[in-house]
Design a protein around this motif. Structure first.
Motif, PDB file in Angstrom:
ATOM      1  N   VAL A 222       1.038  -1.043   0.224  1.00 20.01           N
ATOM      2  CA  VAL A 222      -0.316  -0.042   0.253  1.00 20.01           C
ATOM      3  C   VAL A 222       0.521   0.524   0.314  1.00 20.01           C
ATOM      4  CG1 VAL A 222      -1.836   1.566   1.020  1.00 20.01           C
ATOM      5  CG2 VAL A 222      -2.094  -1.375   0.863  1.00 20.01           C
ATOM      6  N   VAL A 223       1.869   1.536   0.531  1.00 18.27           N
ATOM      7  CA  VAL A 223       2.855   2.158   1.089  1.00 18.27           C
ATOM      8  C   VAL A 223       3.547   2.263  -0.044  1.00 18.27           C
ATOM      9  CG1 VAL A 223       5.430   3.284   2.252  1.00 18.27           C
ATOM     10  CG2 VAL A 223       3.230   2.206   3.371  1.00 18.27           C
ATOM     11  N   THR A 225       2.830   1.336  -3.433  1.00 15.00           N
ATOM     12  CA  THR A 225       1.828   2.233  -4.569  1.00 15.00           C
ATOM     13  C   THR A 225       1.187   3.317  -4.763  1.00 15.00           C
ATOM     14  OG1 THR A 225      -0.364   0.825  -3.328  1.00 15.00           O
ATOM     15  CG2 THR A 225       0.957  -0.502  -5.278  1.00 15.00           C
ATOM     16  N   SER A 226       0.885   3.675  -3.547  1.00 17.07           N
ATOM     17  CA  SER A 226       0.208   4.744  -2.479  1.00 17.07           C
ATOM     18  C   SER A 226       1.519   6.562  -3.575  1.00 17.07           C
ATOM     19  CB  SER A 226       0.004   5.350  -1.064  1.00 17.07           C
ATOM     20  OG  SER A 226       1.112   5.213  -1.040  1.00 17.07           O
ATOM     21  N   SER A 227       2.755   5.743  -2.510  1.00 16.05           N
ATOM     22  CA  SER A 227       3.834   6.658  -2.898  1.00 16.05           C
ATOM     23  C   SER A 227       3.630   6.759  -4.617  1.00 16.05           C
ATOM     24  CB  SER A 227       4.664   6.532  -2.799  1.00 16.05           C
ATOM     25  OG  SER A 227       5.498   5.123  -3.591  1.00 16.05           O
ATOM     26  N   ARG A 228       3.615   5.811  -5.471  1.00 13.52           N
ATOM     27  CA  ARG A 228       3.946   6.059  -7.137  1.00 13.52           C
ATOM     28  C   ARG A 228       2.466   7.113  -7.477  1.00 13.52           C
ATOM     29  NH1 ARG A 228       5.317   0.121  -9.452  1.00 13.52           N
ATOM     30  NH2 ARG A 228       7.509  -0.168  -8.611  1.00 13.52           N
ATOM     31  N   ASP A 229       1.152   6.530  -7.088  1.00 11.19           N
ATOM     32  CA  ASP A 229      -0.337   7.372  -7.287  1.00 11.19           C
ATOM     33  C   ASP A 229       0.183   8.950  -6.640  1.00 11.19           C
ATOM     34  OD1 ASP A 229      -1.975   4.735  -6.690  1.00 11.19           O
ATOM     35  OD2 ASP A 229      -1.381   5.021  -8.532  1.00 11.19           O
ATOM     36  N   ASP A 230       0.625   9.230  -6.257  1.00  9.43           N
ATOM     37  CA  ASP A 230       1.005  11.130  -5.543  1.00  9.43           C
ATOM     38  C   ASP A 230       2.523  11.543  -6.379  1.00  9.43           C
ATOM     39  OD1 ASP A 230       0.896  10.069  -1.910  1.00  9.43           O
ATOM     40  OD2 ASP A 230      -1.033  10.537  -4.160  1.00  9.43           O
TER      41      ASP A 230
END
Length: 252
Positions: A222-223, A225-230
């Protein structure tokens, strides 16, 4: 060469000493150790082979037997070992080499105390479960050895190889009569219940550990994928600058 033909490998000793000196240049050779009940003439003969490396080498005797460990505890020492130093004794106008016991004290550093405490508590788990299980295993092994000894004694008595001791046989008969019947229905049901409880506990522990590993993996995913999306992509910036998508933008 010792009286029984035992010889110290001098080449190996010199090589190992030089290797230690390269890693620990401040340390010096002060003696050697062996496992025995007490020093003998054989140890004196071996001890003389270490004199080229130290003028008065010490001998450390490890005494793992419970008898000598108990005597060491009664003399104020907490470890089953003794240190000896050589000396000359004159008796009947003849001199001979003998060992005299040398006093010693054990000094520990902070790192060693932490390591001992970590080991006593069962390692990285922080519990004494491992030491408790090892104690139980040692007790069961001792009981098994004693039972084998009793079975061997009875077999030797039946075969006529051992002297029949009526008091011992009566004690064995009374002990066997006091044991619960292992083939009764109640015993088997209770045994099966306890066995299933132990297996269930082991399965639950394995399941809990696997669930914790899975949760850690999910959290890391989750950490990541969230860093990639942001993070803004290079294609978006190029569309803002050029006004139309490029081949690089289509690729991404």
């Amino acid at each position: 060469m010792a009286e029984d033909g035992a010889v110290v490998d001098q080449d190996f000793l010199i090589t190992r000493r030089d290797q230690y000196k390269q890693v620990f240049p401040s340390l010096e050779f002060i003696g050697w150790y062996t496992v025995a009940e007490r020093p003998t003439a054989r140890h004196i003969a071996l001890h003389e082979q270490f004199t080229p490396y130290s003028s008065t080498p010490l001998l450390l005797v490890l005494q793992p037997s419970t008898v000598f460990a108990a005597s060491a505890d009664s003399s104020g020492q907490s470890l089953p070992l003794k240190a000896y130093e050589p000396t000359l004794e004159i008796r009947d106008r003849k001199s001979r080499s003998v060992f005299i016991e040398a006093p010693y004290s054990v000094e520990t550093g902070e790192a060693e105390r932490i390591a001992v405490d970590w080991t006593a508590k069962g390692g990285s788990g922080g519990t004494s479960l491992e030491s408790h299980l090892q104690t139980q295993r040692a007790a069961v092994k001792m009981l098994h050895d004693r039972i084998l000894l009793l079975v061997k004694y009875v077999a030797d008595v039946v075969a006529g190889d051992a002297t029949k001791d009526h008091a011992t046989l009566r004690a064995l008969s009374a002990l066997i009569a006091s044991l619960p019947a292992s083939e009764s229905t109640e015993f088997r049901e209770e045994f099966d219940t306890e066995y299933e409880d132990v297996q269930l506990t082991a399965y639950l522990a394995t399941l809990t550990k696997s669930a914790n590993l899975l949760n850690d993996l999910v959290d890391k995913h989750v950490v990541l994928t969230s860093s990639r999306d942001d993070r803004p992509s290079m294609g978006v910036r190029r569309r803002g600058m050029m006004g139309r998508p490029t081949d690089f933008d289509r690729f991404h």
